[in-house]
Design a protein around this motif. Structure first.
Motif, short mmCIF file in Angstrom:
data_model
loop_
_atom_site.label_atom_id
_atom_site.label_comp_id
_atom_site.label_asym_id
_atom_site.label_seq_id
_atom_site.Cartn_x
_atom_site.Cartn_y
_atom_site.Cartn_z
N UNK A 193 10.16 -20.76 -18.53
CA UNK A 193 10.22 -20.78 -20.27
C UNK A 193 11.35 -19.72 -20.14
N UNK A 194 11.87 -19.27 -19.74
CA UNK A 194 12.86 -18.09 -19.88
C UNK A 194 14.32 -18.89 -19.94
N UNK A 195 14.80 -19.61 -18.75
CA UNK A 195 16.17 -20.86 -18.08
C UNK A 195 16.41 -20.92 -17.88
N UNK A 196 14.84 -22.09 -17.99
CA UNK A 196 15.25 -23.83 -17.96
C UNK A 196 15.58 -24.04 -19.34
N UNK A 197 16.82 -24.33 -19.55
CA UNK A 197 17.00 -24.71 -21.00
C UNK A 197 17.35 -25.86 -21.90
N UNK A 198 16.94 -26.66 -20.95
CA UNK A 198 16.88 -28.58 -20.92
C UNK A 198 15.10 -28.83 -21.08
N UNK A 199 14.49 -28.05 -20.91
CA UNK A 199 13.02 -27.62 -20.41
C UNK A 199 13.11 -29.57 -19.95
N UNK A 200 13.66 -29.83 -18.17
CA UNK A 200 13.54 -30.60 -17.49
C UNK A 200 12.40 -30.43 -16.53
N UNK A 201 11.99 -28.78 -15.95
CA UNK A 201 11.10 -28.23 -15.12
C UNK A 201 11.78 -28.23 -14.22
N UNK A 202 13.29 -28.15 -14.00
CA UNK A 202 13.83 -27.63 -12.96
C UNK A 202 15.49 -26.85 -12.76
N UNK A 203 15.51 -26.15 -12.58
CA UNK A 203 17.25 -25.61 -12.66
C UNK A 203 17.84 -25.55 -12.15
N UNK A 204 18.53 -25.93 -12.77
CA UNK A 204 19.89 -26.60 -12.18
C UNK A 204 21.31 -25.53 -11.96
N UNK A 205 21.59 -25.58 -11.10
CA UNK A 205 22.86 -24.14 -10.76
C UNK A 205 23.47 -22.91 -11.80
#
Length: 189
Positions: free
Chosen positions: A140-152
């Motif tokens: 919720x805090x760091x998945x900025x684009x909300x795609x369900x994955x964390x990029x580098x």
């Protein structure tokens, strides 16, 4: 640039490197550490499946040339990064460990399993929230684009801005007990 004993920083690093080498070769005479030896070397036995998978991923990340072994140079590079590396390099390395499938992103399932493993290895001391709640909060805090994955990029920026997440990552590779073990065995080598 020496100290009162006439030793330079390079001399001290050379002494430390020599001690690490002696320790490594004492524990692993072949000069190549297998996954089984890696677990024994760091006192990691009887792990649950999530913790075991995490340790195997850590081994694969340390094994930089992907030959199935950790040689002395890979061992030193990993310890040096974890103990002395710049935060940016550490975060990139953590990302590689957490990205279990190697697709360049960390999904909820990968993070959930890593957090479970970290808690299992470090002991399930009292936590304010469950693993699932913590994982959801991180996304919720760091998945900025909300795609369900964390990029580098999201991972690095998020870790820098979320103190609790950063603390969990630091605990995931807290090698103070390993450094203490190396120092304690110096006397016996």
């Amino acid at each position: 640039m020496g100290n009162s004993n006439g030793c330079t920083v390079d001399d001290l690093q050379a002494v430390e490197m020599h001690l690490w080498y002696k320790k490594f070769m004492t524990e692993c005479p072949s000069g190549q550490l297998t996954l089984h030896e890696f677990k024994q070397f760091f006192g990691l036995r009887g792990l649950d499946p999530e913790a075991n998978a995490y340790i195997e991923q850590m081994f694969r990340t340390f094994d930089m040339n992907k030959d199935g072994y950790i040689d002395f140079m890979e061992y030193v590079a990993a310890l040096s990064l974890v103990m002395r590396g710049k935060m940016e390099h550490k975060l990139r390395w953590y990302f590689k460990i957490y990205d279990v499938d190697g697709n360049g992103c960390i999904d909820r399932h990968e993070l959930l399993n890593i957090i479970k493993a970290i808690r299992a290895i470090n002991g399930n001391e009292n936590h304010e929230c469950s693993v699932e709640e913590f994982t959801n909060r991180v996304f919720d805090k760091i998945d900025i684009n909300g795609d369900g994955e964390l990029s580098l990029e999201e991972f690095v920026a998020g870790a820098r801005s979320d103190e609790e997440f950063m603390e969990v990552m630091m605990k995931s590779l807290d090698l103070t007990h390993i450094v203490a073990m190396i120092h304690n065995r110096r006397r016996s080598i």
